[in-house]
Structures are given as C-alpha cells and as structure tokens.
Write a protein that holds these residues in place. Structure first.
Motif, mmCIF file in Angstrom:
data_model
loop_
_atom_site.group_PDB
_atom_site.id
_atom_site.type_symbol
_atom_site.label_atom_id
_atom_site.label_comp_id
_atom_site.label_asym_id
_atom_site.label_seq_id
_atom_site.Cartn_x
_atom_site.Cartn_y
_atom_site.Cartn_z
ATOM 1 N N VAL A 187 -10.292 -3.809 2.597
ATOM 2 C CA VAL A 187 -9.764 -4.011 3.043
ATOM 3 C C VAL A 187 -8.353 -3.518 2.656
ATOM 4 C CG1 VAL A 187 -8.242 -5.875 1.019
ATOM 5 C CG2 VAL A 187 -11.111 -6.221 1.051
ATOM 6 N N SER A 188 -7.886 -2.535 2.016
ATOM 7 C CA SER A 188 -6.667 -1.399 1.592
ATOM 8 C C SER A 188 -7.019 -0.464 2.141
ATOM 9 C CB SER A 188 -5.998 -1.780 0.188
ATOM 10 O OG SER A 188 -7.133 -0.742 -0.267
ATOM 11 N N SER A 189 -7.353 0.463 2.604
ATOM 12 C CA SER A 189 -8.199 1.849 2.789
ATOM 13 C C SER A 189 -7.543 1.985 4.516
ATOM 14 C CB SER A 189 -9.156 2.048 2.606
ATOM 15 O OG SER A 189 -10.059 1.788 1.293
ATOM 16 N N PRO A 190 -8.062 1.454 5.038
ATOM 17 C CA PRO A 190 -8.109 1.570 6.227
ATOM 18 C C PRO A 190 -6.141 1.991 6.742
ATOM 19 C CG PRO A 190 -9.458 0.123 7.134
ATOM 20 C CD PRO A 190 -8.872 0.603 5.297
ATOM 21 N N LYS A 191 -5.212 0.636 6.613
ATOM 22 C CA LYS A 191 -4.028 0.427 6.782
ATOM 23 C C LYS A 191 -3.504 1.796 5.826
ATOM 24 C CE LYS A 191 -0.039 -0.717 7.406
ATOM 25 N NZ LYS A 191 0.217 -1.184 8.983
ATOM 26 N N MET A 192 -3.893 1.828 4.491
ATOM 27 C CA MET A 192 -3.545 3.103 3.716
ATOM 28 C C MET A 192 -4.038 4.199 4.608
ATOM 29 S SD MET A 192 -3.875 4.549 -0.529
ATOM 30 C CE MET A 192 -6.095 4.392 0.299
ATOM 31 N N GLY A 251 0.881 9.504 9.186
ATOM 32 C CA GLY A 251 2.109 9.223 10.331
ATOM 33 C C GLY A 251 2.344 8.229 10.717
ATOM 34 N N ASN A 252 1.929 6.562 10.466
ATOM 35 C CA ASN A 252 1.953 5.733 11.631
ATOM 36 C C ASN A 252 2.840 4.753 10.530
ATOM 37 O OD1 ASN A 252 0.040 5.771 13.938
ATOM 38 N ND2 ASN A 252 -1.348 6.892 12.748
ATOM 39 N N SER A 253 3.089 3.508 11.234
ATOM 40 C CA SER A 253 4.077 2.855 10.787
ATOM 41 C C SER A 253 3.560 2.033 9.783
ATOM 42 C CB SER A 253 3.959 2.035 12.039
ATOM 43 O OG SER A 253 4.769 0.407 11.652
ATOM 44 N N LYS A 254 3.786 2.123 8.418
ATOM 45 C CA LYS A 254 3.939 1.514 7.292
ATOM 46 C C LYS A 254 3.831 -0.207 7.833
ATOM 47 C CE LYS A 254 5.373 4.702 4.749
ATOM 48 N NZ LYS A 254 5.459 5.382 3.236
ATOM 49 N N GLU A 255 4.586 -0.361 8.857
ATOM 50 C CA GLU A 255 4.956 -2.131 8.555
ATOM 51 C C GLU A 255 3.312 -3.496 8.914
ATOM 52 O OE1 GLU A 255 6.901 -3.800 12.424
ATOM 53 O OE2 GLU A 255 9.025 -3.116 11.098
ATOM 54 N N ILE A 256 3.735 -4.340 7.800
ATOM 55 C CA ILE A 256 2.129 -5.037 7.870
ATOM 56 C C ILE A 256 3.169 -6.452 7.992
ATOM 57 C CG2 ILE A 256 2.839 -5.316 5.313
ATOM 58 C CD1 ILE A 256 -0.429 -5.726 6.010
ATOM 59 N N SER A 257 2.624 -6.816 8.910
ATOM 60 C CA SER A 257 2.841 -8.240 8.990
ATOM 61 C C SER A 257 2.634 -9.604 7.882
ATOM 62 C CB SER A 257 1.551 -9.220 10.625
ATOM 63 O OG SER A 257 -0.174 -9.761 9.896
#
Length: 283
Positions: free
Chosen positions: A74-79, A85-91
């Motif tokens: 749920v959270s690991s891939p985005k983290m 070094g990629n974007s920290k944005e989330i819709s």
C-alpha cells in the motif's frame, strides 16, 4: 463519498528527520520489501502445493500471507519511488486509496488474527471435534467475514476523514496518507472526528485483543492439563509464533492511533516496522 476538497494533489514530505539519508533508506526498505514479498509468496506456494497443509490453520495462514503482501504494497512502492529521487506528489484520489486500503488490510489482519486464535483454541481444547467445528464452510465464512468487517471499518474511517474540506496546505508531513496527518490538513475543526476515530479504532482493536486473550487463556489452561512434557512443548510451539505476530500487530495500533499526543518520528518508525518488518515474521 462526497469530495468538497479544493486540493487535487498532495505532496508527501517523507519520513521525518531523515534528510540526506534517502539512498541508504531506499536500499534498506527495498531489501525489507523484497523479503516480505518473497517470504509470503513462498508460504503461499508451499501451502498450495502440499496437500498435507490443506487444513484450516494453513488456510488462514495463506490468507494472512496474501494480506501481508498487499498490506506492505500500500505504501512501500510510493515510498521507494520518491526515495529513489522521483516526485513526491500523490493525487487526491491516490491518497484516498492509500488510506482506505491501508485500513482495510490492517483491520482484516486484526480480525484474521482473532479467527486464528479461535482456530488454535478449537485445535487444542477440542481436538476430537476439530474437523466438525472447523469445517470447510465455517472456514470460508470466517475468512470472508474478516474481509467484510475490515471493509466496513475502512470505509467508515475513510469516509469520515475525507468528508472534511481540504483547501490547503497540501503538504503531508509523512511518507503516506494516514488519518492523523490528514486531519492536520483539514480546513475545519477536527476534534469531534478525532474522538470518533479514536473510539472506532480503539473499540475494534480492544474487541479483537480481548477475544484473542480469552482464546489463549483457555489454551494455556488446556495445555497445563497435559501430563506429557513433550505434549506441552508441542502445544506451546504451535501457538507461540502466532502469539508473537499478534503482539507485533497490535502494538503499532496502540502507539499510533491511541496515543494522546502523536509523535511523527515515533509513528513513522513504528509504522515502517509494521509495514515492512512484521510481514516478514508471518507465523
């Protein structure tokens, strides 16, 4: 769910007080995530491939492995994505999804641990009736029930959280969208909702924990009546791993959602332990 928010995108600020450690954390968390997926997939493969393991205990263990795989995802891939070094944005929709599935899978696991404790209770206290009590129909009903009630709890928590107006700021001071950090961003008084969510999470956790304690109290009484030392040792070993996993699962709930004054750094450390380390220890 009625969305009256003016915010369309949110910025995840990440784990508090870890600036400059992104590369090290990426390698560490990627390793944990890899072993979580590998370990639980192996458990599923072994259970499915071995007919000797087609029993209620391993059926519930297989479901727990599935939940652990999705829970850590749920959270690991985005983290890992923004630590690289990629974007920290989330819709906004992505944030809603994160919160819902985090609590859906987390609540499902809490209910599943309760069912597994009951299964262990029946196996040790009523061994001659075990096959009758824990029939295929009963096991399927219990397994579906854990997901059903987990979905109800998650839907309630997500709905009350995102019915609030979010008109800015859009910086989430955490590494994923969760209830405590989202309430801080709301453009309204959240004191009543904080109390409602506190009672909801507390009641669910306490109910499951009391049922588990009741099951294990009966189990311990039955084990102490076994005259054979070998029999006692075997019975204790059967349930010790499950009891350890239960303690590791319920401690983060108390530390994160039931503390009067949240500590962001402590919450992050405990939640990472719960998301990435605990699933590796699947009993």
């Amino acid at each position: 769910m009625r969305n009256i928010s003016m915010v369309t995108k949110l910025l995840l600020l990440g784990i508090p007080h870890t600036e400059g450690l992104e590369t090290m954390l990426f390698i560490l968390f990627l390793s944990f995530y890899f072993f979580t997926l590998l370990g639980n997939l192996l458990i599923l493969l072994i259970i499915v491939s071995s007919t000797r393991l087609h029993t209620p205990m391993y059926f519930f263990l297989g479901k727990l492995s599935v939940c652990d795989i999705f829970f850590s995802s749920v959270s690991s891939p985005k983290m890992l994505f923004y630590l690289s070094g990629n974007s920290k944005e989330i819709s906004y929709a992505g944030c809603v999804s994160q919160l819902f599935f985090y609590h859906f899978l987390g609540c499902t696991e809490c209910f599943l641990y309760t069912v597994m404790a009951y299964d262990c209770f029946v196996a040790i206290c009523y061994p001659l009736l075990y096959i009758v009590i824990m029939s295929h129909r009963v096991c399927a009903t219990l397994a579906m029930g854990t997901s059903f009630f987990g979905c109800i709890q998650a839907t309630f928590l997500t709905t009350v959280t995102f019915r609030l107006p979010y008109c800015g700021p859009n910086e989430v001071d955490y590494y994923f969208c969760d209830i405590p950090v989202m309430l801080k961003l709301a453009c309204a008084d959240t004191s009543i909702l904080e109390m409602v969510e506190f009672i909801s999470v507390g009641f669910m956790s306490l109910s499951c924990f009391l049922l588990i304690i009741t099951s294990y109290s009966c189990i311990i009484c039955s084990i102490l009546q076994i005259h054979s030392a070998e029999g006692q040792r075997h019975a204790f070993s059967t349930c010790s791993a499950h009891l350890t996993a239960i303690l590791l699962a319920f401690m983060p709930v108390v530390l994160i959602y039931l503390q009067p004054t949240p500590n962001p750094w402590l919450n992050a450390a405990v939640q990472i332990l719960n998301n990435l380390v605990t699933p590796i220890l699947n009993p």
